[in-house]
Write an enzyme that holds these catalytic residues in place. Structure first.
Site, short mmCIF file in Angstrom:
data_model
loop_
_atom_site.label_atom_id
_atom_site.label_comp_id
_atom_site.label_asym_id
_atom_site.label_seq_id
_atom_site.Cartn_x
_atom_site.Cartn_y
_atom_site.Cartn_z
N TYR A 144 7.52 -4.14 -0.48
CA TYR A 144 7.47 -3.18 -1.58
C TYR A 144 6.04 -2.68 -1.72
O TYR A 144 5.10 -3.47 -1.82
CB TYR A 144 7.91 -3.84 -2.88
CG TYR A 144 7.85 -2.92 -4.08
CD1 TYR A 144 8.74 -1.86 -4.21
CD2 TYR A 144 6.90 -3.11 -5.08
CE1 TYR A 144 8.69 -1.00 -5.31
CE2 TYR A 144 6.85 -2.27 -6.18
CZ TYR A 144 7.74 -1.22 -6.28
OH TYR A 144 7.68 -0.38 -7.36
N ASP A 239 -1.25 -3.82 2.99
CA ASP A 239 -1.07 -3.77 1.54
C ASP A 239 -1.44 -5.13 0.95
O ASP A 239 -0.68 -6.09 1.05
CB ASP A 239 0.37 -3.40 1.20
CG ASP A 239 0.63 -3.28 -0.28
OD1 ASP A 239 -0.22 -3.73 -1.08
OD2 ASP A 239 1.70 -2.76 -0.66
N LYS A 267 -4.01 -5.34 -8.86
CA LYS A 267 -3.86 -6.62 -9.56
C LYS A 267 -5.19 -7.32 -9.83
O LYS A 267 -5.89 -7.00 -10.77
CB LYS A 267 -2.86 -7.51 -8.83
CG LYS A 267 -1.45 -6.89 -8.76
CD LYS A 267 -0.44 -7.85 -8.20
CE LYS A 267 0.93 -7.20 -8.05
NZ LYS A 267 1.58 -6.86 -9.32
#
Length: 429
Positions: A144, A239, A267
């Site tokens: 994702y 990623d 994050k």
């Protein structure tokens, strides 16, 4: 536990917000219960509006590696807030955080700050396409990368077919330029490059997937990706929105000894505030506007609050390398306790863990990709989740999300979690 106030707030929220939430998983759809509304967090704990206390293993979905409301982060934020929250102009705070990331991650020579992981990956794809003058992007099933059109694509009906939209609203013309490959499948990605290699702008991958549960790529697979992308002149995009500074201070790519062309972050680099970033080789990044012709901008990009929280968080991690050693020790303790419980009770479960990211799959099958993850018994997980919540253990409300530990989880809390796990698994049986 009492949830009266949370239920009332959820009903009120649903009148004004789609589903009552601003990100779908927060509605707890896969566990068939209403979500508690959180009022505050401190250290390893969160507290809901009904006064219930939880040991938190979500940590805002990964950013809070130092725990909630870390005193140094909060103090620095208060100081910055007194000066203003946003200027839409350059500040030294942006440079300080950018320099720290570049020093920690050798593959990143220049970096551009944005406001979310989705924005980071979306921008990285535009950069890859603009730099290579090619259109096709390859992604992997079960990975994702946010909800941008080019990446919200599922696999087609055959092994060598282009993707189809995962959601209404995504034009087929965009989906046709995305190929979704099988994770950890060397033969599959080789066949894709044999057929489309000269038109592939880049390959984007989560080196440790966190959205089909925790599923690491094999070193052989990552090495093959690096080799084949170089061979065809495509870019390798890693990623690290979830794994960046989580599994190592030098990120997941250091565990694989891989040198990607572009890396995306989020994050932890925002210390719990909205943030994203993409960076890579200077030769590639200099094509970004204003020094290049590939356009990308953002009003709140590099805002003082996110830059401050991120800088203080990374500074603490850099100056205290023992944090990662302790995280490994505590995470292993939690995993071992869970494994022992499943053996005692006879629950069929498989565990994947990398550092402080852990997932217990309710399947006896080894989970190495999307299809093996999908063999998990989600009905059992729903029972397990609710029982853990009742015992004051706050987990991600989905079988296919990671459990995150923080530096402030104590061994006593981990032992309490192991005991709760035992009782919850007995309910599952």
């Amino acid at each position: 536990m009492e949830f009266t106030k949370s239920k009332a707030l959820f009903e009120e929220a649903k009148k004004f917000i789609p589903g009552g939430v601003n990100s779908p998983v927060r509605a707890f759809p896969s566990v068939n219960i209403d979500p508690p509304f959180i009022q505050r967090g401190k250290g390893s704990k969160i507290y809901d509006v009904d006064g219930n206390e939880y040991i938190d293993y979500v940590g805002s979905w990964g950013p809070l590696i130092l725990g909630h409301a870390h005193p140094e982060v909060i103090s620095a934020l208060k100081d910055v807030m007194d000066l203003g929250t946003s200027y839409g102009a350059p500040t030294d705070l942006e440079t300080r955080l950018s320099k720290l990331v570049c020093e920690a991650v050798p593959s990143v020579e220049m970096i551009r700050m944005v406001n979310s992981g989705t924005e980071a990956t979306m921008s990285a794809l535009r950069l890859a396409r603009g730099y290579t003058k090619r259109d096709i992007i390859v992604k992997f099933e079960g990975n994702y990368h946010g909800h941008s059109d080019s990446l919200l694509i599922k696999a087609g009906s055959g092994a060598l077919t282009f993707g189809v939209p995962n959601s209404p609203g995504i034009p087929q013309d965009i989906a046709k330029n995305t190929i979704t490959a099988k994770y950890n499948d060397i033969e599959g990605i080789t066949n894709i490059f044999d057929r489309f290699g000269k038109d592939i702008a880049g390959v984007i991958i989560e080196p440790i997937s966190g959205n089909m549960g925790v599923v690491p790529a094999t070193k052989e697979f990552m090495n093959h990706l690096r080799k084949i992308t170089k061979e065809y002149g495509s870019l390798l995009i890693i990623d690290e929105v979830m794994t960046g500074f989580r599994v190592s201070f030098h990120c997941a790519q250091s565990l694989y000894n891989i040198d990607p062309d572009i890396t995306t972050f989020g994050k932890i680099i925002g210390g719990g505030l909205p943030v994203g970033a993409y960076g890579g080789k200077r030769e590639i990044m200099k094509h970004i506007s204003p020094i290049g012709d590939i356009y990308q901008a953002g009003t709140l990009s590099g805002n003082p609050l996110a830059m401050t929280a991120g800088y203080i968080t990374l500074k603490i991690l850099k100056e205290n390398p023992y944090i990662y050693e302790e995280l490994e020790e505590k995470s292993k303790m939690l995993e071992n306790g869970f494994v022992e419980n499943t053996k005692k009770i006879g629950v069929k479960a498989t565990f994947n863990r990398v550092g402080s990211m852990l997932c217990m799959f309710f399947t006896e099958k080894k989970v190495v990709d999307f299809s093996s993850a999908m063999t998990s018994n989600t009905s059992q997980f729903a029972i397990y989740f609710e029982e853990m919540l009742k015992q004051g253990i706050y987990l991600a409300p989905s079988q296919f999300e990671a459990t995150f530990l923080s530096a402030v989880h104590t061994k006593e809390e981990i032992q309490k979690t192991i005991e709760a796990n035992y009782h919850a698994l007995k309910k599952v049986i």
